[in-house]
Motif scaffolding. Sequence first.
Motif, PDB file in Angstrom:
ATOM      1  N   PRO A 103      47.821 110.164  37.320  1.00 28.96           N
ATOM      2  CA  PRO A 103      46.502 110.323  36.684  1.00 28.96           C
ATOM      3  C   PRO A 103      46.485 109.845  35.215  1.00 28.96           C
ATOM      4  N   LEU A 104      47.657 109.845  34.561  1.00 29.13           N
ATOM      5  CA  LEU A 104      47.693 109.418  33.154  1.00 29.13           C
ATOM      6  C   LEU A 104      47.476 107.912  32.997  1.00 29.13           C
ATOM      7  N   VAL A 105      47.824 107.147  34.060  1.00 26.83           N
ATOM      8  CA  VAL A 105      47.672 105.689  33.966  1.00 26.83           C
ATOM      9  C   VAL A 105      46.457 105.172  34.739  1.00 26.83           C
ATOM     10  N   ASP A 106      45.876 106.070  35.587  1.00 24.65           N
ATOM     11  CA  ASP A 106      44.714 105.639  36.370  1.00 24.65           C
ATOM     12  C   ASP A 106      43.596 105.165  35.436  1.00 24.65           C
ATOM     13  N   GLY A 107      42.997 104.046  35.827  1.00 30.52           N
ATOM     14  CA  GLY A 107      41.886 103.514  35.032  1.00 30.52           C
ATOM     15  C   GLY A 107      42.357 102.769  33.792  1.00 30.52           C
ATOM     16  N   LYS A 108      43.678 102.675  33.607  1.00 33.01           N
ATOM     17  CA  LYS A 108      44.197 101.931  32.450  1.00 33.01           C
ATOM     18  C   LYS A 108      44.952 100.719  32.956  1.00 33.01           C
ATOM     19  N   ASN A 109      45.068  99.702  32.113  1.00 38.01           N
ATOM     20  CA  ASN A 109      45.809  98.504  32.500  1.00 38.01           C
ATOM     21  C   ASN A 109      47.301  98.697  32.264  1.00 38.01           C
ATOM     22  N   ILE A 110      47.850  99.686  32.939  1.00 41.45           N
ATOM     23  CA  ILE A 110      49.274  99.977  32.727  1.00 41.45           C
ATOM     24  C   ILE A 110      50.022  99.868  34.047  1.00 41.45           C
ATOM     25  N   GLN A 111      51.079  99.063  34.009  1.00 42.42           N
ATOM     26  CA  GLN A 111      51.911  98.927  35.203  1.00 42.42           C
ATOM     27  C   GLN A 111      53.048  99.945  35.106  1.00 42.42           C
ATOM     28  N   LEU A 112      53.169 100.773  36.133  1.00 45.12           N
ATOM     29  CA  LEU A 112      54.222 101.796  36.136  1.00 45.12           C
ATOM     30  C   LEU A 112      55.340 101.337  37.069  1.00 45.12           C
ATOM     31  N   ILE A 113      56.521 101.093  36.512  1.00 46.29           N
ATOM     32  CA  ILE A 113      57.631 100.636  37.356  1.00 46.29           C
ATOM     33  C   ILE A 113      58.650 101.766  37.487  1.00 46.29           C
ATOM     34  N   ILE A 114      58.986 102.089  38.722  1.00 43.78           N
ATOM     35  CA  ILE A 114      59.982 103.149  38.938  1.00 43.78           C
ATOM     36  C   ILE A 114      61.230 102.513  39.536  1.00 43.78           C
ATOM     37  N   THR A 115      62.344 102.699  38.880  1.00 43.04           N
ATOM     38  CA  THR A 115      63.602 102.161  39.399  1.00 43.04           C
ATOM     39  C   THR A 115      64.463 103.335  39.842  1.00 43.04           C
ATOM     40  N   SER A 116      64.633 103.469  41.110  1.00 45.44           N
ATOM     41  CA  SER A 116      65.459 104.578  41.596  1.00 45.44           C
ATOM     42  C   SER A 116      66.242 104.075  42.810  1.00 45.44           C
ATOM     43  N   SER A 117      67.372 103.424  42.539  1.00 40.63           N
ATOM     44  CA  SER A 117      68.075 102.692  43.591  1.00 40.63           C
ATOM     45  C   SER A 117      68.785 103.566  44.616  1.00 40.63           C
ATOM     46  N   SER A 118      69.574 104.516  44.159  1.00 37.77           N
ATOM     47  CA  SER A 118      70.304 105.319  45.155  1.00 37.77           C
ATOM     48  C   SER A 118      69.883 106.778  45.039  1.00 37.77           C
ATOM     49  N   ASP A 119      70.091 107.501  46.115  1.00 35.26           N
ATOM     50  CA  ASP A 119      69.658 108.897  46.114  1.00 35.26           C
ATOM     51  C   ASP A 119      70.745 109.784  45.502  1.00 35.26           C
ATOM     52  N   ARG A 120      70.647 109.981  44.236  1.00 32.89           N
ATOM     53  CA  ARG A 120      71.649 110.803  43.560  1.00 32.89           C
ATOM     54  C   ARG A 120      71.328 112.281  43.637  1.00 32.89           C
ATOM     55  N   VAL A 121      72.367 113.070  43.720  1.00 36.18           N
ATOM     56  CA  VAL A 121      72.163 114.516  43.654  1.00 36.18           C
ATOM     57  C   VAL A 121      72.496 114.923  42.224  1.00 36.18           C
ATOM     58  N   ILE A 122      71.597 115.664  41.644  1.00 37.11           N
ATOM     59  CA  ILE A 122      71.779 116.063  40.253  1.00 37.11           C
ATOM     60  C   ILE A 122      71.867 117.577  40.187  1.00 37.11           C
ATOM     61  N   PHE A 123      72.749 118.051  39.327  1.00 40.09           N
ATOM     62  CA  PHE A 123      72.825 119.494  39.106  1.00 40.09           C
ATOM     63  C   PHE A 123      72.380 119.748  37.669  1.00 40.09           C
ATOM     64  N   SER A 124      71.127 120.160  37.547  1.00 42.55           N
ATOM     65  CA  SER A 124      70.586 120.388  36.203  1.00 42.55           C
ATOM     66  C   SER A 124      69.343 121.260  36.306  1.00 42.55           C
ATOM     67  N   ASP A 125      68.616 121.385  35.191  1.00 41.31           N
ATOM     68  CA  ASP A 125      67.394 122.179  35.210  1.00 41.31           C
ATOM     69  C   ASP A 125      66.225 121.244  35.512  1.00 41.31           C
ATOM     70  N   GLU A 126      65.731 121.309  36.756  1.00 38.55           N
ATOM     71  CA  GLU A 126      64.711 120.375  37.232  1.00 38.55           C
ATOM     72  C   GLU A 126      63.433 120.443  36.390  1.00 38.55           C
ATOM     73  N   GLN A 127      63.033 121.666  36.063  1.00 32.49           N
ATOM     74  CA  GLN A 127      61.781 121.840  35.313  1.00 32.49           C
ATOM     75  C   GLN A 127      61.907 121.224  33.914  1.00 32.49           C
ATOM     76  N   ARG A 128      63.070 121.442  33.288  1.00 36.71           N
ATOM     77  CA  ARG A 128      63.283 120.896  31.937  1.00 36.71           C
ATOM     78  C   ARG A 128      63.396 119.382  31.987  1.00 36.71           C
ATOM     79  N   LEU A 129      64.029 118.862  33.052  1.00 36.94           N
ATOM     80  CA  LEU A 129      64.168 117.418  33.204  1.00 36.94           C
ATOM     81  C   LEU A 129      62.777 116.781  33.337  1.00 36.94           C
ATOM     82  N   ARG A 130      61.906 117.470  34.093  1.00 37.79           N
ATOM     83  CA  ARG A 130      60.529 116.992  34.261  1.00 37.79           C
ATOM     84  C   ARG A 130      59.828 116.974  32.905  1.00 37.79           C
ATOM     85  N   GLN A 131      60.057 118.029  32.110  1.00 31.94           N
ATOM     86  CA  GLN A 131      59.429 118.136  30.786  1.00 31.94           C
ATOM     87  C   GLN A 131      59.900 117.000  29.862  1.00 31.94           C
TER      88      GLN A 131
END
Length: 324
Positions: free
Chosen positions: A183-211
């Motif tokens: 929603p932050l880029v909708d209606g804007k001329n912004i290309q959002l590129i996501i690079t996520s090649s392999s499925d890594r397992v992470i052990f961390s604080d998910e909520q803080r990582l999102r923040q």
Amino acid sequence: MASTLILIIVFSHLVAKGIQNPILELKKAFKEFNGGKYDYIIKIKGHDEVSDLTQSFQTFQEYFITNNKIKDFYQKELELKLNELKKTDILKDEFSSMITHELKTPLTPIRGYCEMLKENSLGTLTSEQLECIETIDSNALHLEKLIGDILDAQKLDMGHIVFNKTEFHFDSFISELTKNIQPLVDGKNIQLIITSSSDRVIFSDEQRLRQIFYNLIRNAIDFVPEISGVVELGFKSSKDDHIFYVKDNGLGIPKDKQSNIFKKFYQVDTAQTRKHGGSGLGLVICKGMVEGLGGKIWFESGHEQGTIFYFSLPKILPVANEVK
Ligand SMILES: Nc1ncnc2c1ncn2[C@@H]1O[C@H](COP(=O)(O)OP(=O)(O)O)[C@@H](O)[C@H]1O
Ligand SMILES: [Mg+2]
């Protein structure tokens, strides 16, 4: 003849002793001084060079003792002032934390009622009324975010942030994050590129990582050119760490401002920053969170060259899974 010789021997013995004794006394005083007994007193006899030296030594002793007393006095004063300052600092932190909480509390019912009104739960609203409610709600949301940032910065300062680490998949994390930022880029001329090649397992604080990601992405979105913005996020591999990045093709951060970027309330003074709003706390929070999770944050940027923020998190596993 023999009696004259005896007299000479006795006389020279007395003279030698008369010189030697004050020297030995002086030597003892030096030794005591070295051992920390600064007030050892030597009785001064006569008016020769040794007694002059003894006198000078005693003057030095007095000077040293006085100086030590002054130093002790100021040291105690400093310790007292430091303790007072620490207490005031704690009181200040507690007070501002209490005020911030008090500011936050009324926002919950305000936003709750806005939501109900928007859903027409309290009767159908005219489009004009709905517009007013939406303005109230978006301002309340802005305030809520600002207060949330202040609270987080305070918690980081006081070491009160609790990290809740779990294992999660980076790929699903990123796809959920993408949905939230779309929603932050909708209606804007912004290309959002996501690079996520392999499925890594992470052990961390998910909520803080999102923040952390959200703060960096929000900045990137606000600083890219309006006509052809590009924001890319993903990770790079490293032996010991997960390295994440958020890259943009925006104005960049001028070299002479870069050392301030992680300071509280700092914003580069540009028209774009004024449009972006904010409080200058986002990167402070990112840095505090990343470091609290055991990683580092850094960036590369140049005037009109875009910016890339990196942060690392250690590749650790929950204790039970750790390879012995
Ligand atoms: N991607 C970016 N491109 C250009 N400038 C940036 C970028 N990210 C941060 N900045 C600069 O750093 C400042 C501080 O950012 P931040 O701590 O997130 O606070 P805020 O977003 O509330 O202004 C911003 O105001 C801006 O001047
Ligand atoms: Mg920000």
